[in-house]
Design an enzyme around this catalytic site. Structure first.
Site, PDB file in Angstrom:
ATOM      1  N   PRO A   1       0.833  -1.184   0.000  1.00  0.00           N
ATOM      2  CG  PRO A   1      -0.349  -1.374   1.964  1.00  0.00           C
ATOM      3  CD  PRO A   1       0.917  -1.784   1.335  1.00  0.00           C
ATOM      4  CD  GLU A   2       3.755   2.582  -4.120  1.00  0.00           C
ATOM      5  OE1 GLU A   2       3.946   3.730  -4.543  1.00  0.00           O
ATOM      6  OE2 GLU A   2       4.103   1.580  -4.738  1.00  0.00           O
TER       7      GLU A   2
ATOM      8  CG  HIS B   1      -1.351 -14.686   7.396  1.00  0.00           C
ATOM      9  ND1 HIS B   1      -0.265 -15.308   7.975  1.00  0.00           N
ATOM     10  CD2 HIS B   1      -1.578 -15.347   6.237  1.00  0.00           C
ATOM     11  CE1 HIS B   1       0.159 -16.286   7.200  1.00  0.00           C
ATOM     12  NE2 HIS B   1      -0.639 -16.340   6.145  1.00  0.00           N
TER      13      HIS B   1
ATOM     14  NE  ARG C   1       7.153  -9.878   2.577  1.00  0.00           N
ATOM     15  CZ  ARG C   1       7.844  -9.258   1.625  1.00  0.00           C
ATOM     16  NH1 ARG C   1       7.220  -8.741   0.583  1.00  0.00           N
ATOM     17  NH2 ARG C   1       9.140  -9.145   1.706  1.00  0.00           N
TER      18      ARG C   1
ATOM     19  NE  ARG D   1      19.505  15.888  -0.189  1.00  0.00           N
ATOM     20  CZ  ARG D   1      18.762  15.108   0.568  1.00  0.00           C
ATOM     21  NH1 ARG D   1      18.892  13.807   0.500  1.00  0.00           N
ATOM     22  NH2 ARG D   1      17.896  15.635   1.399  1.00  0.00           N
TER      23      ARG D   1
END
Length: 276
Positions: A2-3, A92, A111, A152
């Site tokens: 999920p972003e 889970h 996970r 950078r």
DNA sequence: CACCCCACCTGCGTGC
DNA sequence: TGCACGCAGGTGGGGT
């Protein structure tokens, strides 16, 4: 997994059901999450409190309860939050939040990279303090981005994935945004021109808005709070498309590993050393 | 300080 | 069929 768009979709699904509702109790499973408050801490601060506000910050869900108690949930790679009126026997499931009226919110995470953290009144909400700006914030401007990147050398792709800079982008949307803006993922961040930052920010916003409208991207695991998949995977231009033709020019999509993560890009649409 | 690597987990697809 | 390996959407601690 999920972003920003997926977390936003989950947030919008949960909000009307939970805001104004009182949390009755929380139960944690046996297996530890990567980061979690103890059952004792959760039991001390949550039961009986009414949820006042629910919002998203980066990829975090932020539950603000009465009395200035804050619950922060991160879904990691495979986390889900389901709403239901009964607890289905799913594998889970590592936390169960029972709300008044019998509504149940189950936290399922194969996970266990997710986190569930409670912050008492006045305690600094640690994970949020380190977060960079929101892509949709008015304070996020091309000029600010360029100033942050000045000097950078790290690749622009890696910088986009750094939540301390810009919050919410993950591997899928970082790849997609760079393709949309025509910028090679390995370009040193400090070399982007103001024009390129303008284009990139525009594309990031357009992409995220569109992905939210489509209900997010489901590759393997992502489901919203009702258990439905997203649809944005149908519109991905580069992510997971190594060897397939570029949707813009037909060139074969390339994959290259940067900082341990796969970057997908079109070698023709995203040339090295853009302008400069 | 800036940057990279790796660990943290489980499951699935691929190739032998 | 079975097994070994590589890979996966995120984060942050530690090393260079």
């Amino acid at each position: 997994m999920p972003e920003l768009p997926e977390v936003e979709v989950i947030c919008r699904g949960l909000r009307p059901e939970l805001c104004g509702r009182r949390l009755a109790r929380v139960a944690l499973g046996d297996k530890p999450l990567r980061q979690s408050s103890s059952p004792r801490e959760l039991a001390q601060w949550l039961p009986g409190r009414k949820l006042e506000r629910l919002c998203r910050r980066g990829k975090y869900l932020v539950f603000r309860f009465e009395g200035h108690v804050t619950l922060v949930i991160h879904l990691g790679m495979t986390g889900r939050l389901w709403l239901d009126h009964q607890l289905a026997p799913l594998p889970h499931v590592h936390a169960v939040f029972t709300w008044e009226g019998g509504l149940i919110m189950a936290f399922q995470d194969v996970r266990r990279f997710g986190s569930i953290l409670i912050f008492p009144p006045k305690a600094p909400v640690q994970p949020l303090k380190a977060l960079g700006r929101e892509p949709f914030s008015r304070k996020t401007t091309p000029e600010w981005l360029q100033a942050q990147a000045r000097g950078r050398s790290r690749p622009i792709k890696n910088l986009l994935l750094d939540g301390r800079f810009l919050a919410g982008l993950g591997n899928i949307y970082a790849c997609e945004a760079l393709w949309a803006a025509g910028i090679h993922p390995a370009t040193p961040a400090g070399q982007l021109t103001l024009k390129e930052w303008q284009k990139l920010l525009r594309e990031i916003r357009r992409l995220l808005r569109r992905a939210i409208c489509r209900g997010g991207t489901t590759i393997n695991d992502y489901l919203n709070s009702k258990g439905e998949t997203g649809l944005f995977q149908l519109e991905l231009a580069v992510y997971g498309r190594e060897g397939d033709p570029c949707r813009r020019c037909g060139e074969s999509i390339a994959r290259q590993v940067q900082a341990g993560r796969s970057s997908f890009f079109c070698p023709r649409c995203q040339p090295r050393h853009p302008t400069e």
